[in-house]
Scaffold this motif. Structure first.
Motif, mmCIF file in Angstrom:
data_model
loop_
_atom_site.group_PDB
_atom_site.id
_atom_site.type_symbol
_atom_site.label_atom_id
_atom_site.label_comp_id
_atom_site.label_asym_id
_atom_site.label_seq_id
_atom_site.Cartn_x
_atom_site.Cartn_y
_atom_site.Cartn_z
ATOM 1 N N ASP A 142 0.863 -1.174 0.000
ATOM 2 C CA ASP A 142 0.000 0.000 0.000
ATOM 3 C C ASP A 142 0.907 1.234 0.000
ATOM 4 O OD1 ASP A 142 0.804 0.395 2.721
ATOM 5 O OD2 ASP A 142 -0.714 -1.055 3.336
ATOM 6 N N VAL A 147 3.360 -4.384 2.733
ATOM 7 C CA VAL A 147 2.749 -5.398 1.873
ATOM 8 C C VAL A 147 1.330 -5.645 2.389
ATOM 9 C CG1 VAL A 147 2.890 -7.778 1.056
ATOM 10 C CG2 VAL A 147 4.994 -6.435 1.382
ATOM 11 N N ASP A 148 0.361 -5.591 1.484
ATOM 12 C CA ASP A 148 -1.056 -5.672 1.881
ATOM 13 C C ASP A 148 -1.709 -6.871 1.201
ATOM 14 O OD1 ASP A 148 -3.629 -5.184 2.676
ATOM 15 O OD2 ASP A 148 -3.767 -3.173 1.827
ATOM 16 N N GLY A 149 -2.294 -7.755 1.999
ATOM 17 C CA GLY A 149 -3.008 -8.914 1.435
ATOM 18 C C GLY A 149 -2.431 -10.249 1.876
ATOM 19 N N THR A 150 -1.323 -10.215 2.617
ATOM 20 C CA THR A 150 -0.609 -11.456 2.967
ATOM 21 C C THR A 150 -1.501 -12.479 3.661
ATOM 22 O OG1 THR A 150 1.265 -10.012 3.395
ATOM 23 C CG2 THR A 150 1.478 -12.316 4.105
ATOM 24 N N GLU A 151 -2.267 -12.035 4.643
ATOM 25 C CA GLU A 151 -3.017 -12.987 5.464
ATOM 26 C C GLU A 151 -4.402 -13.303 4.906
ATOM 27 O OE1 GLU A 151 -1.958 -14.884 7.790
ATOM 28 O OE2 GLU A 151 0.048 -13.990 7.903
ATOM 29 N N GLN A 180 -14.507 0.850 1.196
ATOM 30 C CA GLN A 180 -14.204 2.121 1.868
ATOM 31 C C GLN A 180 -12.991 2.741 1.182
ATOM 32 O OE1 GLN A 180 -13.442 0.674 5.910
ATOM 33 N NE2 GLN A 180 -14.934 2.195 6.602
ATOM 34 N N TYR A 182 -10.006 5.200 1.546
ATOM 35 C CA TYR A 182 -9.213 5.869 2.591
ATOM 36 C C TYR A 182 -8.162 6.765 1.941
ATOM 37 C CZ TYR A 182 -10.728 2.531 6.233
ATOM 38 O OH TYR A 182 -11.453 1.786 7.136
ATOM 39 N N ARG A 203 3.368 -5.608 11.590
ATOM 40 C CA ARG A 203 4.259 -6.446 10.781
ATOM 41 C C ARG A 203 5.494 -5.620 10.437
ATOM 42 N NH1 ARG A 203 0.964 -10.795 8.594
ATOM 43 N NH2 ARG A 203 2.726 -11.486 7.357
ATOM 44 N N HIS A 221 -2.957 -2.580 13.620
ATOM 45 C CA HIS A 221 -3.976 -2.942 12.635
ATOM 46 C C HIS A 221 -4.192 -4.453 12.592
ATOM 47 C CE1 HIS A 221 -6.436 -2.577 9.098
ATOM 48 N NE2 HIS A 221 -5.628 -3.329 8.380
ATOM 49 N N VAL A 222 -3.096 -5.194 12.596
ATOM 50 C CA VAL A 222 -3.196 -6.655 12.499
ATOM 51 C C VAL A 222 -3.855 -7.239 13.748
ATOM 52 C CG1 VAL A 222 -1.719 -8.695 12.632
ATOM 53 C CG2 VAL A 222 -1.372 -7.047 10.800
ATOM 54 N N ASN A 225 -7.616 -6.744 13.693
ATOM 55 C CA ASN A 225 -8.359 -7.373 12.597
ATOM 56 C C ASN A 225 -8.253 -8.889 12.599
ATOM 57 O OD1 ASN A 225 -9.779 -5.421 10.794
ATOM 58 N ND2 ASN A 225 -7.805 -4.399 11.028
ATOM 59 N N ARG A 239 -9.723 -9.753 1.015
ATOM 60 C CA ARG A 239 -9.474 -8.346 0.667
ATOM 61 C C ARG A 239 -8.720 -8.247 -0.652
ATOM 62 N NH1 ARG A 239 -5.392 -7.344 4.363
ATOM 63 N NH2 ARG A 239 -5.393 -9.562 4.831
ATOM 64 N N THR A 254 -5.759 4.265 -0.089
ATOM 65 C CA THR A 254 -5.983 2.817 -0.187
ATOM 66 C C THR A 254 -7.470 2.620 -0.383
ATOM 67 O OG1 THR A 254 -4.160 2.252 1.306
ATOM 68 C CG2 THR A 254 -5.888 0.593 1.046
ATOM 69 N N PHE A 256 -10.129 0.169 0.180
ATOM 70 C CA PHE A 256 -10.384 -1.091 0.893
ATOM 71 C C PHE A 256 -11.596 -1.761 0.271
ATOM 72 C CE2 PHE A 256 -13.162 -3.272 3.902
ATOM 73 C CZ PHE A 256 -12.335 -4.306 4.284
ATOM 74 N N MET A 273 -11.691 -1.549 14.716
ATOM 75 C CA MET A 273 -10.813 -0.471 14.247
ATOM 76 C C MET A 273 -11.277 0.891 14.755
ATOM 77 S SD MET A 273 -10.101 -1.498 10.230
ATOM 78 C CE MET A 273 -9.152 -0.014 9.872
#
Ligand code: HEM
Length: 350
Positions: A142, A147-151, A180, A182, A203, A221-222, A225, A239, A254, A256, A273
């Motif tokens: 992002d 890195v966004d989307g790993t989990e 959303q 952002y 992370r 954040h992690v 969530n 996501r 971003t 979302f 959140m």
């Protein structure tokens, strides 16, 4: 099937279009919806010849109020207008949206062409209330640099996470999506150290490793969530967030987008959140990110989408539960029943 396919590897390019539908344009929008798979095939075939790319993905979603305007059939069980969330410090607004078109492709030209053709079809009947062109930023990062989307769940877990095993057969295999938009305050973000940023996300920044529990803050954040049910089972969503931006207007954002079999899972994450868990312990990502939009849509299965005009009549097709569907299979009637592939098995009603 590239239409209504949700689970896929990250795409290089995406477009997110949110429309409101003009009063009196309901018939045209219903017609458009059943055309969506064909329009997607058109661009896919032109782009890649006789082996149409499976990488051009279209997902269409419908807002709750739109559903009531278009169809006589009951709403899918979890479809409702997105409720705004007012935390002590941060707000998740609810913004208008009757129709969502989410396009993903290996190149932006394919998204743009499909969006152009689709909006041409809808011309005079809709207003574009939000349009975002998303791009892949290096290794799926992002604009905060993480890195966004790993989990994200994978394989069957991902399919189970997004497809509603609805008790009403017509809606079986559908999904719910919350979007959303952002924007990030890059000046404040860049003013804190990388180590501090890592504590905000939970992370590491360079190599994307989750922080150990003893160092990961509860307001990261992690941490907020990572949600589970009362038996400790993980509750997942899928996501496909994308960065977007504009240098001239200093917009860094971003988009979302979270798909779920049950949107209350995404809503629980949003409560964590914005309100905090426990209340007050809100997500620190929000000190650097502002939610500007927020809308919830229902994503019908492709079978239902192709024959969606059947829900427009006073026919109880959409209200048919399993018992009724079995009955109608045993004793033929005028009401359409769903076949195993999710199609209504009634052919075109045109
Ligand atoms: C994880 C970024 C908004 C749900 C992450 C990660 C990043 C990230 C970098 C870690 C890597 C990963 O697993 O993907 C962002 C940004 C957002 C945003 C920049 C917008 C400003 C949201 C929202 C939700 C959400 C609104 C839910 C409503 C999640 C979930 C995870 C996650 C479920 C995985 C948590 C786990 O490790 O189990 N996000 N996110 N994110 N995010 Fe977000």
């Amino acid at each position: 099937m590239p239409t209504q396919q949700i689970v896929a590897p990250p795409a290089r390019a995406a477009m997110f279009l949110v429309f409101t539908v003009n009063e009196g344009s309901e018939d045209e929008v219903r017609d458009f919806l059943s055309d969506v798979p064909g329009l997607t095939r058109t661009v896919s075939f032109r782009a890649t010849g006789p082996n149409p790319s499976k990488d051009i993905l279209t997902v269409v979603g419908l807002g709750a109020e739109m559903w009531d305007r278009l169809f006589a059939a009951d709403r899918p069980r979890y479809l409702h207008t997105f409720d705004p969330i007012y935390g002590d410090k941060h707000t998740a607004p609810s913004t208008p949206g009757d129709l969502l078109i989410h396009l993903r492709a290996p190149q932006m030209d394919l998204c743009f062409e499909l969006a152009r053709i689709m909006t041409d079809k809808l011309a005079g009947h809709v207003t574009v209330v939000d349009e975002v062109h998303g791009f892949t930023y290096f290794d799926n990062r992002d604009l905060l640099g993480f890195v966004d989307g790993t989990e994200n769940p994978e394989g069957n877990d991902a399919d189970e996470a997004v497809h509603d095993n609805a008790d009403t057969e017509l809606y079986n295999g559908g999904s719910y999506v919350i979007v959303q938009k952002y924007t990030h305050d890059m000046q404040s973000w860049n003013a804190i150290s990388t180590e501090e940023q890592e504590r905000v996300i939970g992370r590491t920044k360079l190599d994307d490793v989750e922080l150990d529990d003893d160092v990961k803050p509860t307001n990261s954040h992690v941490a907020l969530n990572d949600v589970s049910d009362e038996d400790g089972n993980d509750l997942d969503i899928f996501r496909t967030n994308m960065p977007f931006g504009s240098i001239g207007s200093e917009e860094f954002g971003t988009y979302f987008i979270g798909y779920a079999a049950d949107p209350s899972i995404t809503e629980q994450m949003l409560d964590n959140m914005f309100l905090g868990n426990p209340v007050g312990n809100y997500d620190r990502i929000l000190d650097f990110s502002t939610a500007i939009t927020g809308t919830l849509f229902y994503v019908p299965s492709v079978g239902l989408l192709e024959e969606i005009d059947s829900l427009a009549t006073g026919s109880p097709a959409g209200q048919q539960n399993d018992a009724q569907a079995n009955e109608s299979a045993a004793a033929p009637s005028d009401e359409p029943a769903v076949t195993a592939d999710g199609s209504l098995g009634i052919g075109s009603l045109k």
